[in-house]
Each structure stands twice: as structure tokens, then as C-alpha cells.
Write an enzyme that holds these catalytic residues in place. Sequence first.
Site, short mmCIF file in Angstrom:
data_model
loop_
_atom_site.label_atom_id
_atom_site.label_comp_id
_atom_site.label_asym_id
_atom_site.label_seq_id
_atom_site.Cartn_x
_atom_site.Cartn_y
_atom_site.Cartn_z
CE LYS A 35 -3.89 1.83 2.75
NZ LYS A 35 -4.76 1.53 3.92
CB SER A 84 -7.70 3.65 2.96
OG SER A 84 -6.98 2.92 3.94
CB SER A 128 -8.31 0.75 5.68
OG SER A 128 -8.87 2.01 5.96
#
Length: 579
Positions: free
Chosen positions: A134, A210, A234
Site C-alpha cells: 500500500k 483505504s 481499510s
Amino acid sequence: MKVDSWEQVAARKRKAVLDSIPAEWIIPDSLLPPETQDDVMTFPETSGWFTAEELAITNSEVLELLPKLASGELKSETVTRAFCKRAAAAHQLTNCLSETCFKRGLEMARQLDAHLAQTGKPVGPLHGLPISLKDNFNLRGLDATVGFVSHVGAPATEDATLAQLLQAKAGAVFYVKTNVPTAMMMPETVNNVMGRTVNPRNRRLTPGGSSGGEAALVAFGGSPLGVGTDIGGSLRIPAACTGLFTLKASFGRFPALGCRSGMPGQEAVQSINGPLARTLGDLEAYCAAVVGAEPWHDADPRCLPIPWRSSPSSSRKLKIAVMWDDGMALPTPPVTRALRQTAAALRAAGHELVEWSSRDQAEGLSLLNRMFVADGGRAILEEIAHTGEPWILPAMQAYQEAAAAGVAAELGTRDLWRLHAERQAYQKRHLDRWNAAGIDALLCPTTPYASVENGKFRHVGYTGVYNVLDQSCISFPTGIKVDAALDKALDMASYQPMSEVDKMIQSECEFSLNLRSTGPRLPVDHAEAVHGMPINLQLVGRRLPDVWENSETQLIPFAFRLEEEKVVAMTRVVLDALS
């Protein structure tokens, strides 16, 4: 001196990421799916652009690749190159990447191949495996914008602690980082730098957030295994939107230093990192590799000294509580159907199921939201103000409103301490209730949706509460899919919504815009828009476990046990019942 506008900075960044893809990995125009094609999951197999070897590699599970990489049957360079090409395709089709480091990845792979040839031994349990990260994980030489234009052009000088561990002790290879929403504080993946990431299963739908870029990449097959983070759902929300497995561990299980935060210093709710994987076995292999490196010794002093124990096997039946809704937003019909089928399968397998009231959920979500805006929205406002980029609304409305209120919205130290005391009291009440019920796990939705149209994700109550409680959770695909013939929207003329957000969710799921239409946009039933999408559920464990019969966990002092392994094992029990 003229200062570039935020639009110019962002446009250069998007172009730089696209330009970093080698020409041979740019999809030819003749093969590029039209923008009106929703499902692009079959592109690698149907386009003819990938070789048979590339498809065989990128369609393999991690547990299939690892022994071949460790033995030298497969070269890491070959595997890495195949995933680089598929990741490049994923970005062109879903806009899922934020950074590439293909040259670094291929060089790392060549070094690992040379090490194996010279010594006959792999570097570690993930030897030669490409792993995507990420955006917030620092990798030297690459930006970690976390969706802020102000962070463009400020590359990291060293790798995050987890990245150092994965490379040096596990033998992993890094080649891409993935897109996130602004500040990583939205349940969808959209920002003013890279734009919106879409779901490869249906590009009209969100991959969540996210960690949505990570989920889109892994689901498409552009990564065998990705690492994201979770502070309110997330990891679990993207897993649910794309049909993947993920684990939100309790804090202290995985190293977290060296990552960029959208709200630096916010620790009232801890951010947890964890894997996104296509199988439960792949997920467990990652966990065992990271914890097996014993990060508490020299990587992160906040990691607890708890070895990874293989998922315990037990013949005893489980006692599982089922939460049908969270009292704030009713699951949409496909999710309710999947929850009923799963509960029925568990009962048929002999497990005991009990009802779980949602009476504490609203308080948990309120605590989460209050802690997120305790600074009056200043951390996000200050970054946005540097460049003048706009707030992304309505997703960031709470932060914008807090920032607009000024100093009055920011909690002082004493009020923040009171909020922490409220959180602690809430955790204790929940623990007492769990103990009184005598349950092993809680089964509930991950989100109200299987997935939902871009821009329409409304509610994180099913996930965020368990961040406040710091409990281990797995979001897992049930194998059940949305069926438009079965999953009819509620009759809003007779349905009494639980809340305004519930009213909005159910109304929007009654009718959605047919974005494929080239003429006037016509209303279409939500179930048709998400027809065929996988449905995930969530299994929640405790923070401190009981002792499983005949389990090696008895060798671990009680104060140093968490429940990640047990949640993995219980998820396997649920999947066995469903199969």
C-alpha cells in the site's frame, strides 16, 4: 517565482507513474477493453497478450509458487517479471497503482536467484515472491503521498520496517505500491493525485478503501499477495468489495514503524497492517513469515513477543454469535442472504449459534468518529492548505466540518483523556458481555454491501467498532454470489429505516444509474448492478483467547496470547461448513 497549481503537480505525477511502465507492458490499443466494459477480470486470459507461462505464474496461489521458488524450479526474476506485466495491465484498466519500482524488483529477484544458486538455500520463507505494498509503506526513492498533493516529490529515504523485514528475513521482492484515498480516511479509493481506483470485477463499482488499490491489484492477479492497513475497515472493506481474504490483527502483532500516516500521531485508534490474499492458506503463510522473523527483537519495540502458532485443530464444536445487523444500517439483501446461508450451514455442521444484539455498535462507531476528528481536522486541513487542493466530498465531510469549526472543534488534552477513558470502559463492557455469552466468535457482515457503485459507500459501522475494541477479524469470501433473481431491493414504501444512513443505503440500492447506457441514464435495480459479485462476511475473535484443546497455545503465557491464529482456524471451520 510561479508556483504550480495542485492540478499541474497531480497531472505530472499521474504521467510519471504511467511513463514508468515499459513500452512492452503498455496494452496495445487494439486489445484495450472499451471503457464501457465493466468486468475486466478475464482480460489476461482472453486478450492473447499474456504468454501461457505468464498466465500460469500469475494465476498460481502463493502456496504453489513458494516451493518452486525455494527449489529453483521457478526463477524469481521470471515470476517477478510476470507479475510486473500483470500489475501494469491492472493499472491501465483500474488505476490501482501509486508508484512502480520495476527495476528494483527485477534486480532484487536476480540477487535472490544468484543467492539460491550459490548457497542452495532460500533467503527466507517468502524467497523470491513479489509482494505489493500500500502507498503508505515507505520505500526509498519513492513517494508516499497517501493521497495528498503536498507529498508529491518528497521520496522516502529508507524502507518501512515491515519492508526491511520482508526483504532481509523473508526474501520478498517489491515492485509496486498501490493507490489510497486522501489521508487514507475514506472507504473508497479516490484522491486528487492519482484519481479513483475502480473494481476489476465491475468498473462501475468501488474496490473499497483505504486499501482499495491493493485489493484491485490482488483481485486482478497483478500481485500474488498484498499488504495494506486497517484503522476503521481499510483492509476488510476492500476485501469484501473484491472477494478476497484479509486479517485485521490486534495491535502489536505486525511491525508498523516507517509508514506514513494521513493523521500523524493519532494513536487513539491504532492502524494495523495485514495481508490481502486470494486464499486463506496464502494469508496464513504471510502471517507465519512475518511473525516468524521475530520483529520484537530488533524491528519494532511495540511488537509483542508472540510466536506464530499453526492454526490449532480441535474436534470441539464452536459457539458462534450472529449479529444480523448493527442497528444503524441493515445489510443489503445479498449480504443478509449470505449470512443466513452461512448460519444455516454452521448449524447443520453441529455448531451452536446464538443471537448477538447490536446494542453497543452505535456507541463504538461514535467513539471511532470522535477520535478521528479529535484534532479538529487540522492534520488533514494543513496538508490540503499547502496546495489548495479541494476536499473530496461527501466522503471527507466530517473532517471538513471539524476544520471549519476551527479551534473549538479540537479536543484539549483533558477532553482527549476523557475520550480514552470512555474507550476503555466500552472495551471492558464488551469483554464482559462476550464472557457472559461464552462465545468463540462473532459472525456478522463486513459491510452492508457486496460492493456498491463508485461514490456510494456510506457506512463503516460493521468494521470500525472492532478497531476500537482491537479485536482480531477476518473478512472472507463465502463462495456465495449476488443473484439478481433472489436479491430484490426492499420496498421503501413499507420499510422503516433504522437511521438516515440506512434510509440512504436502502434507497440507493433500490435504484442505481445504468452507467453502461450511451443514451439517457435509466434506473436499474441495485442487485442487477452487482449481480455475480462475491459476498464476504466477517468473523471476529477476542483479543485474548481461551485455550484450545490439545493446542500448543498452552505453552504461551496467557498475557502474551492474541487470537489471530484462532480466527484463521475458525474461518477454516466456517468455510468447511459452507463447502
